[in-house]
Design a protein around this motif. Sequence first.
Motif, PDB file in Angstrom:
ATOM      1  N   SER A  93      11.237  18.929  41.007  1.00  0.00           N
ATOM      2  CA  SER A  93      10.953  20.257  41.033  1.00  0.00           C
ATOM      3  C   SER A  93      10.860  20.870  42.465  1.00  0.00           C
ATOM      4  O   SER A  93      10.410  20.022  43.201  1.00  0.00           O
ATOM      5  N   GLY A  94      11.452  21.961  42.556  1.00  0.00           N
ATOM      6  CA  GLY A  94      11.411  22.689  43.807  1.00  0.00           C
ATOM      7  C   GLY A  94      12.459  23.061  44.310  1.00  0.00           C
ATOM      8  O   GLY A  94      13.499  23.416  43.552  1.00  0.00           O
ATOM      9  N   GLU A  95      12.594  23.702  45.555  1.00  0.00           N
ATOM     10  CA  GLU A  95      13.705  24.371  46.302  1.00  0.00           C
ATOM     11  C   GLU A  95      14.644  23.372  46.856  1.00  0.00           C
ATOM     12  O   GLU A  95      13.962  22.384  47.680  1.00  0.00           O
ATOM     13  N   TRP A  96      15.786  23.519  46.738  1.00  0.00           N
ATOM     14  CA  TRP A  96      16.876  22.546  47.522  1.00  0.00           C
ATOM     15  C   TRP A  96      17.748  23.719  48.204  1.00  0.00           C
ATOM     16  O   TRP A  96      18.250  24.354  47.728  1.00  0.00           O
ATOM     17  N   ASP A 116      21.923  27.454  46.980  1.00  0.00           N
ATOM     18  CA  ASP A 116      20.369  27.228  46.862  1.00  0.00           C
ATOM     19  C   ASP A 116      20.267  26.920  45.459  1.00  0.00           C
ATOM     20  O   ASP A 116      20.644  27.388  44.402  1.00  0.00           O
ATOM     21  N   THR A 118      17.414  25.571  42.670  1.00  0.00           N
ATOM     22  CA  THR A 118      15.687  25.755  42.116  1.00  0.00           C
ATOM     23  C   THR A 118      15.944  24.693  40.885  1.00  0.00           C
ATOM     24  O   THR A 118      16.658  24.636  40.067  1.00  0.00           O
ATOM     25  N   CYS A 120      13.246  23.412  38.256  1.00  0.00           N
ATOM     26  CA  CYS A 120      12.170  23.670  37.300  1.00  0.00           C
ATOM     27  C   CYS A 120      11.930  22.483  36.408  1.00  0.00           C
ATOM     28  O   CYS A 120      12.905  22.034  35.726  1.00  0.00           O
ATOM     29  N   ARG A 129      18.763  25.410  38.367  1.00  0.00           N
ATOM     30  CA  ARG A 129      19.683  26.668  38.803  1.00  0.00           C
ATOM     31  C   ARG A 129      20.198  26.474  40.124  1.00  0.00           C
ATOM     32  O   ARG A 129      19.568  26.318  41.123  1.00  0.00           O
ATOM     33  N   ARG A 207      16.034  18.732  50.181  1.00  0.00           N
ATOM     34  CA  ARG A 207      14.936  19.476  49.998  1.00  0.00           C
ATOM     35  C   ARG A 207      14.621  20.448  51.213  1.00  0.00           C
ATOM     36  O   ARG A 207      14.807  20.197  52.346  1.00  0.00           O
ATOM     37  N   LYS A 208      14.284  21.817  50.730  1.00  0.00           N
ATOM     38  CA  LYS A 208      14.040  22.877  51.695  1.00  0.00           C
ATOM     39  C   LYS A 208      13.098  22.600  52.604  1.00  0.00           C
ATOM     40  O   LYS A 208      12.982  22.894  54.131  1.00  0.00           O
TER      41      LYS A 208
END
Length: 216
Positions: A93-96, A116, A118, A120, A129, A207-208
Motif C-alpha cells: 500500500s502507498g504511492e509509487w 503515478d 496508488t 490500496c 490504480r 516507492r515515492k
Amino acid sequence: MLNHEYALLGGVNRAFIGRYIGAAASIISGVIVFLLLSLVDLASTFGMAVNLPPTALSLVGAGVVFSVLYMLFDKFVWRWSLATKWLKVADLSGEWTCNGKTLSESGEVRYEWSADVTICQTWDKIRVRLKTSQSGSNSIAAALLYDEAEGYRLLYNYRNDPRADQPELRSHVGCANVLFDKNLLVGSGEYFNGHGRPTFGRMEFTRKTLAAVEKV
C-alpha cells in the motif's frame, strides 16, 4: 472503483487466521464476562445493588469481540513487521512511480511512458490504480505470491479507460506481473494488453518515499 479481494499464494492460509482470531475472541469474551460478573458479585457483598442487563453481556459476546479483533487485524495488525514476516505477505500500500516501455514484436522500444500508481491494500482487499497523462486503469482481480528466493510477486488484471480528450485511445483490459524486492521499495515486471489495445512492455515501480530520498 471499489477495492477487491485478492489471493495469497505461499503465505499463511487466511482460514487459519480466522480460526486464530475466533479462538482469541472466545477467550477474551469469556474473560470480560467473568470480570463483569465478578464485579457484580463484589458489589453485592458490599450491599450495592447492581443490575447487569443481558444486553450488556451481549455487547461483549464472542461475535462482537471477533468483529472488533478482525477489523483491527484487517486494517492495522497484519502490517506490523513481525506479522508480515510470519504471514509472508507484502504490504504494498502507498504511492509509487512507474516508468514503462512499450515494446515491439522484435523487442525494440516503441515509446516510453510514466505513471503515478496508488495501491490500496488491507488484509482482505487490494486495488492497483495506475494513472498516466492519457488514461487510468484499476485492477479488477489480483494475487500476491511470496517467493522465498526473490521477493513478492503481484499478478493482477486491470481495465484501462482513456480520458475523454483522447479519442484515438480505446478502453481495454490487460494483465501485469510485477516482482517487488524483499524491502518493498522497487519492483519490475511486464504488462500485456488486449481487447482494444494489443500492446505489451515492461514496467519499473519505485516507492515515492525512496524516489524523494534519491532526489535529495
